[in-house]
Scaffold this active site. Structure first.
Site, PDB file in Angstrom:
ATOM      1  N   ASP A  16      -7.844  -5.240   0.492  1.00 16.54           N
ATOM      2  CA  ASP A  16      -8.277  -6.323  -0.447  1.00 16.54           C
ATOM      3  C   ASP A  16      -7.939  -7.868  -0.306  1.00 16.54           C
ATOM      4  OD1 ASP A  16      -9.618  -4.395  -2.174  1.00 16.54           O
ATOM      5  OD2 ASP A  16      -7.738  -3.799  -2.936  1.00 16.54           O
ATOM      6  N   HIS A  41       0.894  -1.274   0.103  1.00 19.20           N
ATOM      7  CA  HIS A  41       0.071  -0.081  -0.101  1.00 19.20           C
ATOM      8  C   HIS A  41       0.880   1.211  -0.082  1.00 19.20           C
ATOM      9  CE1 HIS A  41      -3.180   2.811   1.000  1.00 19.20           C
ATOM     10  NE2 HIS A  41      -4.067   1.675   0.852  1.00 19.20           N
TER      11      HIS A  41
HETATM   12  N1  COA Z   1       3.926  -7.917  -4.023  1.00 18.28           N
HETATM   13  C1  COA Z   1       5.330  -7.806  -4.337  1.00 18.28           C
HETATM   14  N2  COA Z   1       6.105  -6.755  -3.971  1.00 18.28           N
HETATM   15  C2  COA Z   1       5.628  -5.696  -3.997  1.00 18.28           C
HETATM   16  C3  COA Z   1       4.061  -5.549  -3.623  1.00 18.28           C
HETATM   17  C4  COA Z   1       3.258  -6.623  -3.850  1.00 18.28           C
HETATM   18  N3  COA Z   1       2.239  -6.523  -3.660  1.00 18.28           N
HETATM   19  N4  COA Z   1       3.939  -4.147  -3.760  1.00 18.28           N
HETATM   20  C5  COA Z   1       4.840  -3.437  -3.913  1.00 18.28           C
HETATM   21  N5  COA Z   1       5.908  -4.405  -3.958  1.00 18.28           N
HETATM   22  C6  COA Z   1       7.509  -3.965  -4.033  1.00 18.28           C
HETATM   23  C7  COA Z   1       7.624  -3.613  -5.462  1.00 18.28           C
HETATM   24  O1  COA Z   1       7.905  -4.807  -6.463  1.00 18.28           O
HETATM   25  C8  COA Z   1       9.002  -2.686  -5.119  1.00 18.28           C
HETATM   26  O2  COA Z   1       9.944  -3.343  -5.045  1.00 18.28           O
HETATM   27  P1  COA Z   1      11.362  -2.654  -5.480  1.00 18.28           P
HETATM   28  O3  COA Z   1      11.628  -1.518  -4.430  1.00 18.28           O
HETATM   29  O4  COA Z   1      12.464  -3.768  -4.950  1.00 18.28           O
HETATM   30  O5  COA Z   1      11.335  -2.465  -6.890  1.00 18.28           O
HETATM   31  C9  COA Z   1       8.372  -1.947  -3.921  1.00 18.28           C
HETATM   32  O6  COA Z   1       7.614  -2.810  -3.384  1.00 18.28           O
HETATM   33  C10 COA Z   1       7.868  -0.617  -4.010  1.00 18.28           C
HETATM   34  O7  COA Z   1       6.664  -0.793  -4.807  1.00 18.28           O
HETATM   35  P2  COA Z   1       5.687   0.137  -5.577  1.00 18.28           P
HETATM   36  O8  COA Z   1       4.852  -0.509  -6.693  1.00 18.28           O
HETATM   37  O9  COA Z   1       6.538   1.229  -5.959  1.00 18.28           O
HETATM   38  O10 COA Z   1       4.654   0.524  -4.540  1.00 18.28           O
HETATM   39  P3  COA Z   1       3.379   1.505  -4.426  1.00 18.28           P
HETATM   40  O11 COA Z   1       3.457   2.371  -3.337  1.00 18.28           O
HETATM   41  O12 COA Z   1       3.621   2.439  -5.622  1.00 18.28           O
HETATM   42  O13 COA Z   1       2.188   0.525  -4.734  1.00 18.28           O
HETATM   43  C11 COA Z   1       0.510  -0.637  -4.600  1.00 18.28           C
HETATM   44  C12 COA Z   1       1.351   0.111  -3.885  1.00 18.28           C
HETATM   45  C13 COA Z   1      -0.722  -1.114  -3.788  1.00 18.28           C
HETATM   46  C14 COA Z   1      -0.059  -0.078  -6.054  1.00 18.28           C
HETATM   47  C15 COA Z   1       1.329  -2.009  -4.841  1.00 18.28           C
HETATM   48  O14 COA Z   1       1.530  -2.327  -3.611  1.00 18.28           O
HETATM   49  C16 COA Z   1       0.494  -3.014  -5.566  1.00 18.28           C
HETATM   50  O15 COA Z   1       0.402  -3.091  -6.700  1.00 18.28           O
HETATM   51  N6  COA Z   1      -0.364  -4.090  -4.764  1.00 18.28           N
HETATM   52  C17 COA Z   1      -0.983  -5.034  -5.413  1.00 18.28           C
HETATM   53  C18 COA Z   1      -2.048  -4.785  -5.947  1.00 18.28           C
HETATM   54  C19 COA Z   1      -3.183  -4.447  -4.692  1.00 18.28           C
HETATM   55  O16 COA Z   1      -3.229  -5.179  -3.796  1.00 18.28           O
HETATM   56  N7  COA Z   1      -3.922  -3.512  -4.745  1.00 18.28           N
HETATM   57  C20 COA Z   1      -4.718  -2.648  -3.741  1.00 18.28           C
HETATM   58  C21 COA Z   1      -4.274  -1.729  -3.259  1.00 18.28           C
HETATM   59  S1  COA Z   1      -5.246  -1.338  -1.747  1.00 18.28           S
END
Ligand code: COA
Length: 396
Positions: free
Chosen positions: A327, A273
């Site tokens: 979620d 998140h």
């Molecule tokens: N599984 C595995 N790794 C994850 C992850 C996940 N669900 N979410 C983030 N990471 C990792 C990324 O790969 C990244 O790693 P790195 O620094 O080694 O490259 C790091 O954590 C940061 O990720 P990032 O995508 O920049 O974080 P964010 O804050 O932009 O993303 C979300 C937040 C919610 C978009 C992201 O966690 C995600 O896509 N989650 C899965 C979808 C989901 O559950 N969405 C509902 C949100 S309420």
């Protein structure tokens, strides 16, 4: 130039710092919802989400979010009665929905239906507190009716009318499943609606505020937010969680699945998140609700898989601050409540409309139209030439 290089090169240009997605950029003051992503705390108007989920109802929480204070007994009774009185939708809306393709996504149906309310209630008097109250009542009352109506219409059935003797969440489950729900199921859905009602300036709420800032009507505000919520990066991850759990299949496959996901840098659905570095407090409450439901109605076999994924994640994702989000367990709860998978996001919308309307009202209280700027990266000073004089390269 790649996006990353572009971001770097545009930092500090003339004092402007480019933040893609406005990450970390405050764009408003707000007194509605507070998130402490380090401690894993969430509160609405100063009340903790744990207390609201255990003590309040969705309609009372809606009132709190929108008007800033818990209602007194008379205010609550009036609000509940008004919402109950406005649950029905015009036969014209139902007829319009009958023309929607049955294969269309329920979120698209909801966006169109919500927007259509602006045609029926076209008076726009956003300075009038009575107009605001009436618009809130209509939207809170009619959105569940429209979600349930599309579900029956797409199955080739006529929508059923709301039942005045049933409370808000019980009535929604009744309209959806055509059966009076067990009181426990209705109470758990009501708690789910409280948990999803507001979460500060996420994409759909920002969309609502941008639309509100033009001083358009609240039906357009909600319709634009529904459209934004429909995208897979926002609403809908809980659908993907169920698919992922089914793919994993058994608890003993969880470790291998997570390892593969981490190695291939694939996102684990329902984890991570932007705001939280610990387990989302809503995920903990939802897990408890799932257990309550399973104790009464039988376990979903995917629950053990989910718990195994969470246990394994503590070994390899937690160190990066990646924990279950809202979620992760909500899909299991909704499935046990008999809600079809592609209605998970519309149910989220039923709840989040409370937050969107709270932000609509707050935006109107100190409005300035949103009009950010950009860093122009296109051509300049080009001359028009007739088509026959343009080279292939130029027209590319
Ligand atoms: N599984 C595995 N790794 C994850 C992850 C996940 N669900 N979410 C983030 N990471 C990792 C990324 O790969 C990244 O790693 P790195 O620094 O080694 O490259 C790091 O954590 C940061 O990720 P990032 O995508 O920049 O974080 P964010 O804050 O932009 O993303 C979300 C937040 C919610 C978009 C992201 O966690 C995600 O896509 N989650 C899965 C979808 C989901 O559950 N969405 C509902 C949100 S309420």
């Amino acid at each position: 130039m790649g996006q990353k290089q572009f971001i770097e090169s545009s930092r500090d240009q003339g004092g402007i710092v480019f933040r893609p997605g406005l990450e970390g950029v405050p764009v408003t003051h707000s007194a509605i919802c507070d998130i402490d992503g380090i401690q894993g705390k969430l509160s609405y108007r100063g009340y903790s989400i744990e207390e609201l989920a255990s003590q309040s109802t969705f309609l009372e929480t809606t009132y709190l979010l929108i008007w800033g204070e818990l209602p007194n007994p008379q205010q609550l009774r009036d609000f509940e009665e008004e919402v109950q009185r406005h649950r029905r939708v015009s036969f014209r809306v139902r007829d319009m929905m009958k023309c929607f393709p049955a294969t269309g996504h329920p979120m698209d149906a909801l966006q169109s239906s919500a927007a259509s309310l602006g045609l029926f209630y076209s008076r726009r008097a956003i300075d009038d507190p009575q107009y605001i109250y009436d618009a809130v009542v209509r939207l809170i009352a009619k959105i569940p009716t429209m979600v349930a109506a599309f579900q029956l219409i797409r199955k080739g059935q006529d929508p059923i009318q709301p039942r005045d003797d049933l409370a808000y969440s019980a009535n929604f489950l009744y309209m959806l499943t055509e059966r009076e729900p067990d009181p426990l199921a209705a109470r758990i859905l009501d708690k789910c609606l409280i948990l999803h009602a507001e979460h500060s300036l996420n994409a759909s709420t920002f969309s609502a505020r941008v639309t509100a800032s033009t001083l358009t009507d609240p039906y357009a505000v909600v319709a634009s937010a529904v459209g934004t919520l429909a995208g897979p990066l926002h609403g809908g991850a809980n659908e993907d969680v169920l698919a992922m759990l089914e793919e994993i299949g058994k608890p003993q496959n969880a470790a291998n699945f997570l390892q593969k996901a981490i190695t291939s840098k694939t996102k684990v659905m329902g984890f991570g998140h932007r705001e939280y570095r610990v387990k989302d407090p809503r995920a903990s409450i939802l897990q408890g609700l799932a257990e309550e439901l399973f104790a009464r109605f039988g376990k979903d076999e995917m629950y053990e898989v989910a718990k195994a994924v969470e246990d394994e994640s503590l070994l390899n994702l937690a160190s990066k601050g990646i924990y279950p989000n809202v979620d992760f367990y909500s899909g299991l709860v909704y499935r046990k409540l008999g809600i079809p998978r592609d209605l998970f996001t519309p149910v989220f919308a039923i709840s989040r409309v409370a937050g969107w309307l709270a932000h609509w009202r707050e935006q109107l209280g100190a409005n300035r139209i949103f009009r950010p700027t950009q860093i122009y990266t296109g051509f300049s000073g080009r001359s028009w030439a007739p088509p026959e004089d343009r080279s292939m390269k130029e027209s590319n």
